[in-house]
Design an enzyme around this catalytic site. Structure first.
Site, PDB file in Angstrom:
ATOM      1  N   LYS A  43      49.141  36.497  37.173  1.00  0.00           N
ATOM      2  CA  LYS A  43      47.960  37.605  36.763  1.00  0.00           C
ATOM      3  C   LYS A  43      47.218  37.709  38.062  1.00  0.00           C
ATOM      4  O   LYS A  43      47.165  37.229  39.147  1.00  0.00           O
ATOM      5  CB  LYS A  43      46.182  37.472  36.395  1.00  0.00           C
ATOM      6  CG  LYS A  43      44.857  37.712  35.730  1.00  0.00           C
ATOM      7  CD  LYS A  43      43.885  37.616  34.625  1.00  0.00           C
ATOM      8  CE  LYS A  43      43.442  36.639  35.490  1.00  0.00           C
ATOM      9  NZ  LYS A  43      42.571  36.875  36.376  1.00  0.00           N
ATOM     10  N   PHE A  70      42.281  44.567  36.664  1.00  0.00           N
ATOM     11  CA  PHE A  70      41.387  44.798  38.180  1.00  0.00           C
ATOM     12  C   PHE A  70      40.344  45.654  37.091  1.00  0.00           C
ATOM     13  O   PHE A  70      39.467  46.820  37.274  1.00  0.00           O
ATOM     14  CB  PHE A  70      42.081  46.891  38.454  1.00  0.00           C
ATOM     15  CG  PHE A  70      44.053  46.275  39.442  1.00  0.00           C
ATOM     16  CD1 PHE A  70      43.343  45.050  40.097  1.00  0.00           C
ATOM     17  CD2 PHE A  70      44.241  47.317  38.994  1.00  0.00           C
ATOM     18  CE1 PHE A  70      44.419  44.930  41.236  1.00  0.00           C
ATOM     19  CE2 PHE A  70      45.555  47.141  39.970  1.00  0.00           C
ATOM     20  CZ  PHE A  70      45.471  45.582  41.273  1.00  0.00           C
ATOM     21  N   LYS A  71      40.113  44.869  35.916  1.00  0.00           N
ATOM     22  CA  LYS A  71      38.754  45.294  35.611  1.00  0.00           C
ATOM     23  C   LYS A  71      38.854  46.756  35.489  1.00  0.00           C
ATOM     24  O   LYS A  71      37.160  46.785  35.859  1.00  0.00           O
ATOM     25  CB  LYS A  71      37.794  44.426  36.037  1.00  0.00           C
ATOM     26  CG  LYS A  71      37.946  42.658  35.181  1.00  0.00           C
ATOM     27  CD  LYS A  71      36.886  41.599  35.556  1.00  0.00           C
ATOM     28  CE  LYS A  71      37.631  40.350  34.583  1.00  0.00           C
ATOM     29  NZ  LYS A  71      38.158  39.767  35.893  1.00  0.00           N
ATOM     30  N   ALA A  73      36.579  50.203  35.029  1.00  0.00           N
ATOM     31  CA  ALA A  73      35.211  50.603  33.916  1.00  0.00           C
ATOM     32  C   ALA A  73      34.493  51.232  34.877  1.00  0.00           C
ATOM     33  O   ALA A  73      33.848  51.304  35.639  1.00  0.00           O
ATOM     34  CB  ALA A  73      34.670  49.121  34.350  1.00  0.00           C
ATOM     35  N   ASN A  77      38.699  59.588  33.703  1.00  0.00           N
ATOM     36  CA  ASN A  77      39.830  60.272  34.432  1.00  0.00           C
ATOM     37  C   ASN A  77      39.519  59.428  36.015  1.00  0.00           C
ATOM     38  O   ASN A  77      41.045  59.066  36.071  1.00  0.00           O
ATOM     39  CB  ASN A  77      39.168  61.632  34.934  1.00  0.00           C
ATOM     40  CG  ASN A  77      40.161  62.848  35.744  1.00  0.00           C
ATOM     41  OD1 ASN A  77      40.834  62.719  35.670  1.00  0.00           O
ATOM     42  ND2 ASN A  77      39.816  62.612  37.128  1.00  0.00           N
ATOM     43  N   THR A  78      39.305  58.625  36.337  1.00  0.00           N
ATOM     44  CA  THR A  78      39.107  57.552  37.428  1.00  0.00           C
ATOM     45  C   THR A  78      39.351  56.161  36.856  1.00  0.00           C
ATOM     46  O   THR A  78      40.802  56.060  36.924  1.00  0.00           O
ATOM     47  CB  THR A  78      37.989  57.429  37.425  1.00  0.00           C
ATOM     48  OG1 THR A  78      36.809  58.805  38.334  1.00  0.00           O
ATOM     49  CG2 THR A  78      37.634  56.231  39.028  1.00  0.00           C
ATOM     50  N   VAL A 178      39.147  27.901  30.829  1.00  0.00           N
ATOM     51  CA  VAL A 178      39.729  26.697  31.034  1.00  0.00           C
ATOM     52  C   VAL A 178      39.821  25.687  32.242  1.00  0.00           C
ATOM     53  O   VAL A 178      39.877  26.009  33.243  1.00  0.00           O
ATOM     54  CB  VAL A 178      41.119  26.498  30.740  1.00  0.00           C
ATOM     55  CG1 VAL A 178      42.091  25.549  30.694  1.00  0.00           C
ATOM     56  CG2 VAL A 178      40.938  27.112  29.050  1.00  0.00           C
ATOM     57  N   GLY A 179      39.054  24.575  32.167  1.00  0.00           N
ATOM     58  CA  GLY A 179      39.418  23.867  33.736  1.00  0.00           C
ATOM     59  C   GLY A 179      38.091  23.996  34.250  1.00  0.00           C
ATOM     60  O   GLY A 179      37.180  23.653  34.423  1.00  0.00           O
ATOM     61  N   GLN A 181      35.725  26.509  34.645  1.00  0.00           N
ATOM     62  CA  GLN A 181      35.040  26.199  33.742  1.00  0.00           C
ATOM     63  C   GLN A 181      34.857  25.617  32.525  1.00  0.00           C
ATOM     64  O   GLN A 181      33.827  25.611  32.201  1.00  0.00           O
ATOM     65  CB  GLN A 181      35.433  28.025  33.928  1.00  0.00           C
ATOM     66  CG  GLN A 181      35.485  29.132  34.871  1.00  0.00           C
ATOM     67  CD  GLN A 181      35.572  30.395  34.317  1.00  0.00           C
ATOM     68  OE1 GLN A 181      34.457  30.863  34.017  1.00  0.00           O
ATOM     69  NE2 GLN A 181      36.457  31.171  34.877  1.00  0.00           N
TER      70      GLN A 181
END
Ligand code: O7M
Length: 225
Positions: A43, A70-71, A73, A77-78, A178-179, A181
């Site tokens: 990732k 890249f989340k 949102a 179009n963008t 995981v870990g 957090q």
């Protein structure tokens, strides 16, 4: 230059994805080489791409499935343009947010073509409960309706993974948290996650390959119920 033939869908074998949250391209590549036999995907997110450029995606793509986090949102179009560029850079999968609405998620799926889109439902950190948790089920339904490959759901709250699994059926669920957090890989998998996403517990380890093997081993010892 022609891109290498990219894996079109994520193959889940190890149930582990490494988050390359580093800002040094050489370090990212050396971690990738160390863990590649124990993970299903690499990732890549903004810190790395902004630090070294989008060429890092192309550099990593021949090694493994690269998931561009890249989340996305934005307006449809963008969002479509961003996803198209991520895929052109070598991404096999791209992550977008569900809160931008079904039209934006659909635009991401269209822009992705044969690549996968994963939709963030409920964020794993404590603040994720303030807003995203309230709408996570709806975001999961949007992911299904829009034809996304799967969703992102919090390993810090396995009960939420279980709830979201009931909504998304056989779509993929990838679980971060995981870990560092506080979540446990085995709990997330038992709750229905297909794979966990792990950053700091691997990338800050002196031996990332060994750290990845330990987490993959924990998952193997506690198969999904
Ligand atoms: O294991 P960590 O905490 O060092 O890193 C977790 C990675 O997963 C990091 O790259 C985060 O940006 C990402 N992540 C979350 O931690 N929580 C979320 O709710 C969502 C993500 C994510 O990957 O979204 C796609």
């Amino acid at each position: 230059m022609a891109l290498p033939l990219l894996p079109a869908t994520m193959r889940i074998e190890h149930r582990l994805i490494v988050a390359l949250d580093v800002t040094d391209g050489g370090r990212a590549k050396s971690i990738a080489h160390a863990v590649v036999d124990r993970v299903d995907a690499l990732k890549v997110s903004w810190p790395l791409v902004l630090a070294v450029g989008r060429g890092i995606v192309k550099d990593l793509a021949p090694l493994a499935y690269v998931l561009c986090d890249f989340k996305v949102a934005d307006i449809p179009n963008t969002s479509r343009l961003v996803v198209e560029q991520a895929v052109a850079a070598g991404a096999s999968g791209v992550i977008c947010h569900g809160f931008a609405g079904e039209d934006s998620v659909r635009a991401c799926v269209e822009g992705a073509g044969r690549a996968d889109v994963f939709v963030v439902t409920e964020l794993s950190h404590p603040g994720g409960q303030e807003y995203t948790a309230k709408f996570a089920e709806e975001f999961a339904r949007i992911a299904v309706r829009a034809g996304a490959a799967g969703i992102i759901a919090p390993a810090t709250r396995p009960d939420r993974v279980r709830t979201l699994r009931a909504i998304v059926g056989t779509k993929r669920i990838l679980s971060p948290g995981v870990g560092a957090q506080g979540g446990r890989a085995a709990d997330a998998i038992a709750a229905g996650a297909d794979a966990v996403i792990v950053g700091r517990s691997i990338i800050e380890s002196r031996d990332p390959g060994d750290a990845a093997e330990r987490i993959a081993g924990e998952i193997r010892r506690h198969p999904a119920t």
